[in-house]
Design a protein around this motif. Sequence first.
Motif, PDB file in Angstrom:
ATOM      1  N   GLN A  19       0.865  -1.173   0.000  1.00 49.68           N
ATOM      2  CA  GLN A  19       0.000   0.000   0.000  1.00 49.68           C
ATOM      3  C   GLN A  19       0.903   1.223   0.000  1.00 49.68           C
ATOM      4  O   GLN A  19       1.615   1.479   0.965  1.00 49.68           O
ATOM      5  CB  GLN A  19      -0.924   0.014   1.210  1.00 49.68           C
ATOM      6  CG  GLN A  19      -1.920   1.146   1.146  1.00 49.68           C
ATOM      7  CD  GLN A  19      -3.109   0.954   2.056  1.00 49.68           C
ATOM      8  OE1 GLN A  19      -3.155   0.040   2.860  1.00 49.68           O
ATOM      9  NE2 GLN A  19      -4.079   1.834   1.913  1.00 49.68           N
ATOM     10  N   ASP A  20       0.880   1.962  -1.114  1.00 47.77           N
ATOM     11  CA  ASP A  20       1.767   3.121  -1.220  1.00 47.77           C
ATOM     12  C   ASP A  20       1.029   4.425  -0.974  1.00 47.77           C
ATOM     13  O   ASP A  20       1.581   5.494  -1.161  1.00 47.77           O
ATOM     14  CB  ASP A  20       2.475   3.137  -2.578  1.00 47.77           C
ATOM     15  CG  ASP A  20       1.540   3.385  -3.736  1.00 47.77           C
ATOM     16  OD1 ASP A  20       0.378   2.962  -3.671  1.00 47.77           O
ATOM     17  OD2 ASP A  20       1.983   4.007  -4.721  1.00 47.77           O
ATOM     18  N   SER A  45      -3.909  -0.963  -8.342  1.00 48.82           N
ATOM     19  CA  SER A  45      -5.332  -0.841  -8.032  1.00 48.82           C
ATOM     20  C   SER A  45      -5.530   0.519  -7.377  1.00 48.82           C
ATOM     21  O   SER A  45      -5.077   0.750  -6.252  1.00 48.82           O
ATOM     22  CB  SER A  45      -5.772  -1.957  -7.091  1.00 48.82           C
ATOM     23  OG  SER A  45      -5.517  -3.223  -7.684  1.00 48.82           O
ATOM     24  N   LEU A  46      -6.177   1.414  -8.109  1.00 48.95           N
ATOM     25  CA  LEU A  46      -6.333   2.802  -7.672  1.00 48.95           C
ATOM     26  C   LEU A  46      -7.794   3.088  -7.349  1.00 48.95           C
ATOM     27  O   LEU A  46      -8.667   2.927  -8.213  1.00 48.95           O
ATOM     28  CB  LEU A  46      -5.838   3.745  -8.774  1.00 48.95           C
ATOM     29  CG  LEU A  46      -4.419   3.472  -9.288  1.00 48.95           C
ATOM     30  CD1 LEU A  46      -4.136   4.267 -10.547  1.00 48.95           C
ATOM     31  CD2 LEU A  46      -3.404   3.788  -8.211  1.00 48.95           C
ATOM     32  N   SER A  47      -8.058   3.516  -6.127  1.00 51.87           N
ATOM     33  CA  SER A  47      -9.413   3.844  -5.706  1.00 51.87           C
ATOM     34  C   SER A  47      -9.826   5.208  -6.241  1.00 51.87           C
ATOM     35  O   SER A  47      -8.981   6.004  -6.673  1.00 51.87           O
ATOM     36  CB  SER A  47      -9.500   3.868  -4.172  1.00 51.87           C
ATOM     37  OG  SER A  47      -9.167   2.615  -3.639  1.00 51.87           O
ATOM     38  N   ALA A  53       0.188   8.306 -10.031  1.00 42.87           N
ATOM     39  CA  ALA A  53       1.624   8.577 -10.077  1.00 42.87           C
ATOM     40  C   ALA A  53       1.854   9.959 -10.665  1.00 42.87           C
ATOM     41  O   ALA A  53       1.263  10.306 -11.684  1.00 42.87           O
ATOM     42  CB  ALA A  53       2.334   7.533 -10.926  1.00 42.87           C
ATOM     43  N   PRO A  54       2.718  10.762 -10.040  1.00 40.94           N
ATOM     44  CA  PRO A  54       3.003  12.102 -10.573  1.00 40.94           C
ATOM     45  C   PRO A  54       3.760  12.020 -11.889  1.00 40.94           C
ATOM     46  O   PRO A  54       4.271  10.959 -12.274  1.00 40.94           O
ATOM     47  CB  PRO A  54       3.857  12.740  -9.477  1.00 40.94           C
ATOM     48  CG  PRO A  54       4.472  11.601  -8.751  1.00 40.94           C
ATOM     49  CD  PRO A  54       3.494  10.457  -8.841  1.00 40.94           C
ATOM     50  N   ALA A  55       3.842  13.142 -12.567  1.00 41.71           N
ATOM     51  CA  ALA A  55       4.552  13.199 -13.852  1.00 41.71           C
ATOM     52  C   ALA A  55       6.013  12.794 -13.658  1.00 41.71           C
ATOM     53  O   ALA A  55       6.682  13.259 -12.743  1.00 41.71           O
ATOM     54  CB  ALA A  55       4.446  14.595 -14.450  1.00 41.71           C
ATOM     55  N   HIS A  56       6.459  11.911 -14.537  1.00 39.81           N
ATOM     56  CA  HIS A  56       7.820  11.392 -14.476  1.00 39.81           C
ATOM     57  C   HIS A  56       8.181  10.797 -15.831  1.00 39.81           C
ATOM     58  O   HIS A  56       7.338  10.714 -16.724  1.00 39.81           O
ATOM     59  CB  HIS A  56       7.945  10.330 -13.374  1.00 39.81           C
ATOM     60  CG  HIS A  56       7.129   9.103 -13.620  1.00 39.81           C
ATOM     61  ND1 HIS A  56       5.754   9.062 -13.428  1.00 39.81           N
ATOM     62  CD2 HIS A  56       7.468   7.873 -14.065  1.00 39.81           C
ATOM     63  CE1 HIS A  56       5.296   7.860 -13.727  1.00 39.81           C
ATOM     64  NE2 HIS A  56       6.320   7.111 -14.127  1.00 39.81           N
ATOM     65  N   PHE A  57       9.420  10.363 -15.967  1.00 34.65           N
ATOM     66  CA  PHE A  57       9.835   9.644 -17.171  1.00 34.65           C
ATOM     67  C   PHE A  57      10.925   8.652 -16.793  1.00 34.65           C
ATOM     68  O   PHE A  57      11.503   8.719 -15.711  1.00 34.65           O
ATOM     69  CB  PHE A  57      10.313  10.599 -18.281  1.00 34.65           C
ATOM     70  CG  PHE A  57      11.537  11.399 -17.933  1.00 34.65           C
ATOM     71  CD1 PHE A  57      12.809  10.932 -18.234  1.00 34.65           C
ATOM     72  CD2 PHE A  57      11.421  12.631 -17.304  1.00 34.65           C
ATOM     73  CE1 PHE A  57      13.937  11.676 -17.903  1.00 34.65           C
ATOM     74  CE2 PHE A  57      12.535  13.376 -16.975  1.00 34.65           C
ATOM     75  CZ  PHE A  57      13.801  12.903 -17.275  1.00 34.65           C
ATOM     76  N   HIS A  97       5.174  11.210 -18.427  1.00 40.62           N
ATOM     77  CA  HIS A  97       3.851  10.623 -18.290  1.00 40.62           C
ATOM     78  C   HIS A  97       3.453  10.585 -16.821  1.00 40.62           C
ATOM     79  O   HIS A  97       4.281  10.760 -15.925  1.00 40.62           O
ATOM     80  CB  HIS A  97       3.809   9.215 -18.906  1.00 40.62           C
ATOM     81  CG  HIS A  97       4.792   8.262 -18.296  1.00 40.62           C
ATOM     82  ND1 HIS A  97       6.143   8.303 -18.579  1.00 40.62           N
ATOM     83  CD2 HIS A  97       4.630   7.247 -17.414  1.00 40.62           C
ATOM     84  CE1 HIS A  97       6.764   7.343 -17.908  1.00 40.62           C
ATOM     85  NE2 HIS A  97       5.852   6.696 -17.174  1.00 40.62           N
ATOM     86  N   ALA A  98       2.168  10.398 -16.604  1.00 38.67           N
ATOM     87  CA  ALA A  98       1.595  10.275 -15.266  1.00 38.67           C
ATOM     88  C   ALA A  98       0.295   9.509 -15.442  1.00 38.67           C
ATOM     89  O   ALA A  98      -0.213   9.372 -16.561  1.00 38.67           O
ATOM     90  CB  ALA A  98       1.346  11.649 -14.660  1.00 38.67           C
TER      91      ALA A  98
END
Length: 163
Positions: A19-20, A45-47, A53-57, A97-98
Amino acid sequence: MNASAHPVLVRAGSAEMLQDGPTSLITLLADSGQTQGALTVNRASLSKGSPGAPAHFHTRATEMFFVLGGSLRVLLGDRIVTLEPGDFVTVPPRLPHAFAPARGEEADVLVAFTPGMDRFDYYRLLERVYQGEATVEDIKASSAQYDNHYYASSLWQEELAGD
């Protein structure tokens, strides 16, 4: 044929779940070491209301998303797409992407990287941050190790502000 290659079988009941955050679970399926570097796979699994996830690459791997259920918003550089069950997208290296569930929706997503990247310890770090056992600074310090480079995206910030 590679004689040392072998199948990787992960039973649902034995997969490690992390659980993050209060609205996100990550199920670890196969890491790079198990697949001889071919791929890394997890299930997110996102409620409803999850920031995702924030913008990243990533500099070395293509990341793939396959929506199993719900609806997923994905930032792809300078545009946002919404994926529905059965939709699939690849994100090439270096493309910011995010992702997060669509407004008012949940999202159940199979996420894969190829070539594989040792990412399971990164997900465990995210859980430790959520539990107060590590800090956001620890995440920042690990960006090169896990090839996860955060990126400021005003487009994504505006998208999430509408939630």
